[in-house]
Design a protein around this motif. Structure first.
Motif, PDB file in Angstrom:
ATOM      1  N   GLN A 147      77.561   3.353  38.993  1.00 47.53           N
ATOM      2  CA  GLN A 147      76.718   4.505  38.681  1.00 47.53           C
ATOM      3  C   GLN A 147      77.045   5.673  39.607  1.00 47.53           C
ATOM      4  N   THR A 151      78.360   9.439  38.532  1.00 49.00           N
ATOM      5  CA  THR A 151      77.767  10.717  38.929  1.00 49.00           C
ATOM      6  C   THR A 151      78.785  11.592  39.637  1.00 49.00           C
ATOM      7  N   ASN A 285      67.237  13.202  35.903  1.00 48.03           N
ATOM      8  CA  ASN A 285      68.350  13.794  35.168  1.00 48.03           C
ATOM      9  C   ASN A 285      67.998  15.161  34.592  1.00 48.03           C
ATOM     10  N   LEU A 382      69.805   8.452  42.926  1.00 49.17           N
ATOM     11  CA  LEU A 382      70.592   7.695  41.963  1.00 49.17           C
ATOM     12  C   LEU A 382      70.764   6.237  42.383  1.00 49.17           C
ATOM     13  N   THR A 386      69.043   3.076  40.407  1.00 43.62           N
ATOM     14  CA  THR A 386      69.938   2.100  39.789  1.00 43.62           C
ATOM     15  C   THR A 386      69.657   0.693  40.307  1.00 43.62           C
ATOM     16  N   ARG A 409      68.871   8.187  30.648  1.00 42.75           N
ATOM     17  CA  ARG A 409      69.732   9.262  31.142  1.00 42.75           C
ATOM     18  C   ARG A 409      70.017  10.284  30.039  1.00 42.75           C
TER      19      ARG A 409
END
Length: 460
Positions: A147, A151, A285, A382, A386, A409
């Motif tokens: 993840q 990003t 997001n 983030l 996650t 997302r």
């Protein structure tokens, strides 16, 4: 000194993660590339800000629908097989995109691109469970690194996209998908674990069990709501609002009664910590992608920056990820997930306060400072969210949970594109930017309040 027995396994797991990243990063990278192309596409196809926003919205709407489906397909037919299908589809979309004669066809190609990229994350999540079981290691941390790479690619995307647009025009951001998808196919073919034997299930049966009525109602509800909101500042199509409400109500009714629902609302109701993860991810997001989609248009239209320079100015959104991520993981290990998440959201809210400053100055150093102020704390958010997903999700539903995570997302990205479209409906000048920046600050503060105030416990 002899090597510990599990060292080769850990080494292999790192290479598998790297291979999977070559596919999972494509969705976020394309988001970054499309962000710096919006002004170019507006001129190329002679459309306004609200209309060009559909290039973003249709992609994320398709992704929102497809992510949970791809998670189920990965669980049923094998994640490696589904991953490979997705990469072939990405390559096809990359080859077709440059020949789009108008924005409508370009939107259709973006939907095809979404079909391909939607396979990557849920398939990777399912494969990493197998890697962790066979080779050792922590699947939660491995998926967190994927993840993080995704990003990072969302911020590298503008750099790459800006350079491609200057060199080859807007078709370049589609062509690049062909070699990138090929790289993902080769690397995962060599390194990813083979699918375990599965009972044969006809595709026709899978489609019949995919809750097509629920999917249709979901698409109608979201699409009509987007259409209404994008025209809210001018001449709102009021008839779309009741259609969206009715479709949303019918969707909820359908999902509560379907044997195999598109989104299992009963499962979510029984796992409130998982719902909290999704809500926070949507809000986070909204903040991150609102800036990512808004800054490039403002800088190109108002300040006259070239797209390649804009891409470089957006780099601090992820330039510190490699340094910051290990600090976040240590904070989580020592203080817990909730503490790390709250710290990250508090810092993110403080960072968004730098965004209104761009209304007074678009000097390069001001832009760099603002994007860094947003990008550094977002890593905390983030990684924390996650890892929270894998703590909250039951192991047997990991593919579906990961798919819904990406759906969250996508909904955040759709919301961000709508917010940008509304804020820029009257133009892309300083006052329009300040409006967008203030909304972004408010959204970040809302996310922080939700994280602090909402501490759900599982039902039952």
């Amino acid at each position: 000194m002899s090597r510990t027995p599990d060292a080769p396994a850990r080494h292999h797991a790192r290479w598998v993660v790297a291979a999977l990243c070559t596919g999972t990063l494509l969705s976020a990278m394309n988001s970054g590339m499309i962000a710096v192309s919006l002004s170019t596409l507006r001129r190329e196809f002679a459309v306004d800000v609200a209309t060009v926003t559909w290039v973003i919205s249709v992609y994320y709407l398709a992704s929102a629908v497809l992510q949970p489906i791809m998670g189920r397909l990965a669980d049923r037919y094998g994640p490696r097989r589904v991953f490979a299908f997705g990469m072939w589809t990405v390559a096809l979309a990359g080859a077709l995109g440059p020949f789009a004669p108008d924005l409508a066809v370009l939107c259709a190609v973006r939907v095809l691109l979404a079909v391909g990229t939607a396979t990557a994350f849920p398939s990777a999540a399912a494969m990493l469970r197998a890697v962790a079981a066979a080779d050792g290691g922590n699947a939660t941390k491995m998926i967190g690194r994927i993840q993080l790479v995704d990003t990072t690619s969302a911020a590298i995307g503008p750099v790459l996209g800006g350079a491609l647009i200057v060199a080859f025009g807007w078709p370049g951001i589609f062509w690049i998908n062909v070699p990138l998808a090929a790289l993902a196919l080769v690397s995962t073919g060599l390194l990813a674990p083979r699918d375990a034997p599965r009972a044969h299930v006809p595709l026709r049966r899978t489609l019949a069990e995919s809750d097509l009525p629920g999917i249709g109602l979901f698409v109608v509800a979201i699409a009509t709501l987007i259409g209404f909101l994008l025209e809210l500042a001018d001449d709102p199509p009021w008839l779309l609002l009741p259609v969206a409400v009715i479709a949303g109500g019918l969707f909820a009714w359908r999902e509560l009664r379907a044997a195999t629902p598109f989104i299992d609302l009963r499962l979510l109701a029984a796992n409130l910590p998982l719902v909290r993860v999704y809500v926070l991810f949507i809000l986070a997001n909204l903040v991150f992608y609102g800036a990512l989609f808004g800054i490039p248009q403002y800088l190109e239209d108002h300040a006259g920056y070239r797209t390649d320079v804009i891409g470089l100015l957006l780099l601090p959104l992820a330039a510190f990820n490699v340094v910051t991520a290990p600090l976040v993981e240590r904070l989580i290990d020592r203080r817990g997930l909730r503490r790390a998440l709250v710290v990250g959201l508090a810092a993110l809210t403080a960072g968004t306060l730098a965004l209104p400053l761009l209304g007074g100055s678009t000097a390069a150093w001001t832009v760099l400072a603002a994007t860094a102020a947003l990008g550094i704390p977002y890593v905390f958010v983030l990684v924390s969210i996650t890892q929270s997903l894998y703590v909250a999700a039951a192991g047997q539903h990991v593919g579906q949970a990961a798919g819904l995570f990406q759906t969250a997302r996508c909904l955040g990205c759709i919301g961000a594109s709508v917010v940008v479209g509304l804020a820029f409906s009257g133009g892309t000048g300083p006052s329009d930017w300040v409006l967008l920046a203030i909304v972004t600050v408010a959204l970040s503060l809302t996310t922080l309040v939700v994280a602090i105030a909402w501490r759900p416990r599982p039902v039952g």
